[in-house]
Write a protein that holds these residues in place. Structure first.
Motif, PDB file in Angstrom:
ATOM      1  N   UNK A  65      -3.703 -12.561  -0.544  1.00 40.72           N
ATOM      2  CA  UNK A  65      -4.396 -11.511  -0.561  1.00 40.72           C
ATOM      3  C   UNK A  65      -4.927 -10.964   1.061  1.00 40.72           C
ATOM      4  N   UNK A  66      -5.359 -11.887   2.009  1.00 42.45           N
ATOM      5  CA  UNK A  66      -5.699 -11.722   3.272  1.00 42.45           C
ATOM      6  C   UNK A  66      -4.613 -10.974   3.911  1.00 42.45           C
ATOM      7  N   UNK A  67      -3.279 -11.469   3.910  1.00 43.12           N
ATOM      8  CA  UNK A  67      -2.263 -10.654   4.447  1.00 43.12           C
ATOM      9  C   UNK A  67      -2.104  -9.283   3.963  1.00 43.12           C
ATOM     10  N   UNK A  68      -2.074  -9.035   2.679  1.00 42.34           N
ATOM     11  CA  UNK A  68      -2.124  -7.867   1.977  1.00 42.34           C
ATOM     12  C   UNK A  68      -3.140  -6.858   2.455  1.00 42.34           C
ATOM     13  N   UNK A  69      -4.380  -7.331   2.723  1.00 43.14           N
ATOM     14  CA  UNK A  69      -5.547  -6.535   3.077  1.00 43.14           C
ATOM     15  C   UNK A  69      -5.401  -6.356   4.444  1.00 43.14           C
ATOM     16  N   UNK A  70      -4.738  -7.257   5.461  1.00 43.46           N
ATOM     17  CA  UNK A  70      -4.600  -6.981   6.852  1.00 43.46           C
ATOM     18  C   UNK A  70      -3.354  -5.833   6.924  1.00 43.46           C
ATOM     19  N   UNK A  71      -2.291  -5.994   5.923  1.00 43.82           N
ATOM     20  CA  UNK A  71      -1.288  -5.212   5.982  1.00 43.82           C
ATOM     21  C   UNK A  71      -1.907  -3.835   5.838  1.00 43.82           C
ATOM     22  N   UNK A  72      -2.521  -3.753   4.696  1.00 48.93           N
ATOM     23  CA  UNK A  72      -3.133  -2.317   4.251  1.00 48.93           C
ATOM     24  C   UNK A  72      -4.047  -1.723   5.174  1.00 48.93           C
ATOM     25  N   UNK A  73      -4.874  -2.554   5.936  1.00 50.48           N
ATOM     26  CA  UNK A  73      -5.711  -2.118   7.034  1.00 50.48           C
ATOM     27  C   UNK A  73      -4.765  -1.399   8.181  1.00 50.48           C
ATOM     28  N   UNK A  74      -3.705  -2.239   8.471  1.00 48.96           N
ATOM     29  CA  UNK A  74      -2.957  -1.975   9.665  1.00 48.96           C
ATOM     30  C   UNK A  74      -2.569  -0.413   9.294  1.00 48.96           C
ATOM     31  N   UNK A  75      -1.779  -0.538   8.112  1.00 50.85           N
ATOM     32  CA  UNK A  75      -1.417   0.833   7.506  1.00 50.85           C
ATOM     33  C   UNK A  75      -2.211   2.084   7.273  1.00 50.85           C
ATOM     34  N   UNK A  76      -3.601   1.762   7.092  1.00 51.29           N
ATOM     35  CA  UNK A  76      -4.368   2.675   7.179  1.00 51.29           C
ATOM     36  C   UNK A  76      -4.877   3.375   8.489  1.00 51.29           C
ATOM     37  N   UNK A  77      -5.011   2.269   9.491  1.00 50.83           N
ATOM     38  CA  UNK A  77      -5.123   2.599  10.810  1.00 50.83           C
ATOM     39  C   UNK A  77      -4.103   3.456  11.261  1.00 50.83           C
ATOM     40  N   UNK A  78      -2.623   3.248  11.028  1.00 49.18           N
ATOM     41  CA  UNK A  78      -1.580   3.835  11.440  1.00 49.18           C
ATOM     42  C   UNK A  78      -1.781   5.135  10.974  1.00 49.18           C
ATOM     43  N   UNK A  79      -2.103   5.223   9.643  1.00 50.71           N
ATOM     44  CA  UNK A  79      -2.353   6.835   9.087  1.00 50.71           C
ATOM     45  C   UNK A  79      -3.221   7.694   9.666  1.00 50.71           C
ATOM     46  N   UNK A  80      -4.396   6.825   9.950  1.00 46.65           N
ATOM     47  CA  UNK A  80      -5.121   7.724  10.662  1.00 46.65           C
ATOM     48  C   UNK A  80      -5.273   8.357  12.106  1.00 46.65           C
ATOM     49  N   UNK A  81      -4.298   7.455  12.660  1.00 47.09           N
ATOM     50  CA  UNK A  81      -3.944   7.510  14.155  1.00 47.09           C
ATOM     51  C   UNK A  81      -2.998   8.808  13.940  1.00 47.09           C
ATOM     52  N   UNK A  82      -2.132   8.483  12.820  1.00 49.91           N
ATOM     53  CA  UNK A  82      -0.887   9.810  12.798  1.00 49.91           C
ATOM     54  C   UNK A  82      -1.627  11.140  12.449  1.00 49.91           C
ATOM     55  N   UNK A  83      -2.772  10.971  11.445  1.00 55.45           N
ATOM     56  CA  UNK A  83      -3.498  12.145  11.057  1.00 55.45           C
ATOM     57  C   UNK A  83      -4.198  13.073  12.324  1.00 55.45           C
TER      58      UNK A  83
END
Length: 116
Positions: A39-57
């Motif tokens: 769950x921690x790994x999934x959370x960190x991955x989702x957090x990273x993906x969210x950060x990348x999406x915000x950066x791309x936006x």
């Protein structure tokens, strides 16, 4: 003595039961630790993906703003060029009219000079 033996046997069974319960709890704990790590790994991955999406936006918005700015500049240059073209066209038309009038006057002068 018999009661002591019976009590000892009961205590041994309780001990074995406690050992088995502890082993089961350890297995459950290990499974929960694995789930928590996943769950921690999934959370960190989702957090990273969210950060990348915000950066791309953010980058897409910045690019859109820059393109809008460049479009406005191009429109202003186009408008200025169109105005300049219209001014030059008016000047050319005036010069053409003047040249035609001069040509007519010269033709009339020549015609009059020939008739004399």
């Amino acid at each position: 003595i018999e009661s002591l033996k019976s009590e000892m046997k009961t205590r041994e069974q309780d001990s074995e039961s406690s050992i088995a319960g502890t082993a089961a709890l350890k297995l459950d704990l290990d499974a929960m630790r694995t789930e928590v790590a996943t769950a921690q790994g999934n959370y960190e991955r989702e957090l990273q993906l969210h950060s990348q999406a915000r950066t791309a936006l953010r980058e897409a918005r910045e690019q859109a703003q820059e393109e809008t700015r460049l479009r406005h500049i191009a429109e202003e240059k186009t408008d200025a060029s169109a105005r300049e073209f219209d001014q030059q066209k008016n000047v050319w038309e005036q010069e053409k009219l003047s040249a035609n009038e001069n040509a007519k006057m010269i033709e009339e002068s020549l015609k009059e000079a020939r008739e004399q």
